[in-house]
Scaffold this motif. Structure first.
Motif, PDB file in Angstrom:
ATOM      1  N   ASN A 142       0.665 -15.944  38.166  1.00  0.00           N
ATOM      2  CA  ASN A 142      -0.514 -16.612  37.620  1.00  0.00           C
ATOM      3  C   ASN A 142      -0.713 -17.941  38.332  1.00  0.00           C
ATOM      4  O   ASN A 142       0.253 -18.661  38.598  1.00  0.00           O
ATOM      5  CB  ASN A 142      -0.313 -16.906  36.134  1.00  0.00           C
ATOM      6  CG  ASN A 142      -0.711 -15.751  35.259  1.00  0.00           C
ATOM      7  OD1 ASN A 142      -1.825 -15.244  35.378  1.00  0.00           O
ATOM      8  ND2 ASN A 142       0.190 -15.325  34.392  1.00  0.00           N
ATOM      9  N   THR A 144      -2.507 -21.615  38.042  1.00  0.00           N
ATOM     10  CA  THR A 144      -3.095 -22.468  37.001  1.00  0.00           C
ATOM     11  C   THR A 144      -3.490 -23.810  37.576  1.00  0.00           C
ATOM     12  O   THR A 144      -2.889 -24.288  38.543  1.00  0.00           O
ATOM     13  CB  THR A 144      -2.089 -22.732  35.864  1.00  0.00           C
ATOM     14  OG1 THR A 144      -0.966 -23.419  36.403  1.00  0.00           O
ATOM     15  CG2 THR A 144      -1.631 -21.447  35.225  1.00  0.00           C
ATOM     16  N   LYS A 146      -3.527 -27.569  36.395  1.00  0.00           N
ATOM     17  CA  LYS A 146      -3.015 -28.463  35.352  1.00  0.00           C
ATOM     18  C   LYS A 146      -3.320 -29.901  35.722  1.00  0.00           C
ATOM     19  O   LYS A 146      -3.646 -30.196  36.881  1.00  0.00           O
ATOM     20  CB  LYS A 146      -1.509 -28.278  35.187  1.00  0.00           C
ATOM     21  CG  LYS A 146      -1.155 -26.897  34.669  1.00  0.00           C
ATOM     22  CD  LYS A 146       0.326 -26.743  34.498  1.00  0.00           C
ATOM     23  CE  LYS A 146       0.628 -25.334  33.991  1.00  0.00           C
ATOM     24  NZ  LYS A 146       2.058 -25.107  33.871  1.00  0.00           N
ATOM     25  N   GLU A 160      -3.416 -28.303  30.526  1.00  0.00           N
ATOM     26  CA  GLU A 160      -3.774 -27.207  31.425  1.00  0.00           C
ATOM     27  C   GLU A 160      -5.267 -26.976  31.305  1.00  0.00           C
ATOM     28  O   GLU A 160      -5.793 -26.817  30.204  1.00  0.00           O
ATOM     29  CB  GLU A 160      -3.006 -25.942  31.054  1.00  0.00           C
ATOM     30  CG  GLU A 160      -3.260 -24.807  32.021  1.00  0.00           C
ATOM     31  CD  GLU A 160      -2.515 -23.537  31.634  1.00  0.00           C
ATOM     32  OE1 GLU A 160      -1.294 -23.599  31.479  1.00  0.00           O
ATOM     33  OE2 GLU A 160      -3.180 -22.501  31.466  1.00  0.00           O
ATOM     34  N   ARG A 163      -6.621 -21.074  34.160  1.00  0.00           N
ATOM     35  CA  ARG A 163      -5.722 -20.226  34.931  1.00  0.00           C
ATOM     36  C   ARG A 163      -6.454 -18.963  35.365  1.00  0.00           C
ATOM     37  O   ARG A 163      -7.553 -18.681  34.889  1.00  0.00           O
ATOM     38  CB  ARG A 163      -4.476 -19.873  34.138  1.00  0.00           C
ATOM     39  CG  ARG A 163      -4.739 -19.152  32.814  1.00  0.00           C
ATOM     40  CD  ARG A 163      -3.462 -18.609  32.227  1.00  0.00           C
ATOM     41  NE  ARG A 163      -2.449 -19.644  32.022  1.00  0.00           N
ATOM     42  CZ  ARG A 163      -1.160 -19.503  32.331  1.00  0.00           C
ATOM     43  NH1 ARG A 163      -0.734 -18.375  32.850  1.00  0.00           N
ATOM     44  NH2 ARG A 163      -0.312 -20.461  32.092  1.00  0.00           N
TER      45      ARG A 163
END
Lengths: 177, 107
Positions: A142, A144, A146, A160, A163
């Motif tokens: 995954n 993401t 952030k 976050e 994603r």
């Protein structure tokens, strides 16, 4: 309080208490701003390429190259107590040995609110490799986006923004001709 | 308390003049005030510092600017120092009234 020195003493004692209360109030006030910015993270392509580990010329290792698109509006994160934002794209995956990894592949520091509209087609800034030297049979990762909010006064807060909708698989090793 | 008036009109010369100046500077540095003045100063310091803390926080929060908050706070502290630290005549309006000296022979 009868001489000037006693008055300076008295004033500065109360001043330091008031200043501490003021700083504490500013730090606590940033908890009032609860926003959840959304970001869209799309991985355009992942390539796995063989190479040499930097320090050991004979040790062969695989490197992943990721192209990604990130669109985000992080302007709501800027309040009166925000000094700057640190945002980063990381790849999250659990490798064959069952170890959860989080690899930061790209980052950026946003200092001004005007720069917090993000629309980027980027590739990884930092070397992305597996500890076991190979991405073969590594489960999909995954990706993401952030961020850290760095305040003038108070605590660093993590968040976050977005994603990838589905994990992205690592392809087979791509031989460079 | 030696005043500027005395220094100007009496026009002492040489060492005497330096002595008087020294005494004046000493008074300025000591900045002694009477009991009522002390009470007044303490109240002014308390009220001003606490209220300026609250006011600067609220205004800064309303304008979303830390610069405003700390600007107002610093400014009010500077003004407070000017008001409270020197021995202004306001703080010396109630000098201590000493009892008259008793005659030793009558007791």
């Amino acid at each position: 309080m009868h001489t000037i020195y006693a008055r300076i003493n008295n004033l500065s004692a109360l001043l330091s208490s008031c200043l501490m209360v003021l700083l504490g109030a500013v730090a606590v006030s940033s908890l009032l701003f609860t926003v959840n910015p959304t970001a869209e993270v799309v991985v355009a392509s992942v390539q796995v390429v063989p190479g040499n580990a930097r320090r050991y010329a004979k040790k062969h290792q695989e490197f992943a190259f990721v192209n990604f698109n990130v669109t985000a509006d992080l302007t709501p994160l800027f309040n009166w107590n925000t000094k700057q934002l640190f945002m980063y794209v990381s790849a999250e995956y659990t490798n064959k040995q069952g170890v959860a990894n989080e690899v930061v592949i790209w980052d950026r520091i946003v200092r001004r609110k005007e720069d917090a509209h993000i629309a980027i087609a980027g590739r990884n800034k930092y070397i992305f490799r597996e500890m076991s030297t190979s991405f073969r049979n590594v489960p999909p990762a995954n990706y993401t986006l952030k961020y850290n909010i760095m305040p003038y006064v108070g605590l660093l807060t993590y968040g976050e923004a977005g994603r990838t909708l589905e994990p992205v698989a690592f392809p087979e090793q791509h031989q460079l001709s | 308390m030696i005043t500027w008036y005395y220094i100007i009109t009496a026009r002492p010369r040489g060492a005497e003049r330096i002595l008087i100046m020294n005494e004046y500077l000493q008074q300025l540095l000591d900045g002694k005030i009477d009991f009522e003045g002390q009470k007044l100063v303490e109240q002014i310091v308390k009220i001003t510092l606490i209220s300026s803390t609250i006011f600067s926080f609220l205004l800064g929060f309303a304008l979303q600017s830390l610069q405003v908050t700390f600007g107002i706070f610093a400014l009010s502290v500077i003004v407070l120092c000017l008001v409270v630290l020197p021995h202004w005549p306001v703080y010396n309006r109630h000098p201590v009234q000493w009892l008259p000296v008793k005659d030793k022979k009558t007791t």
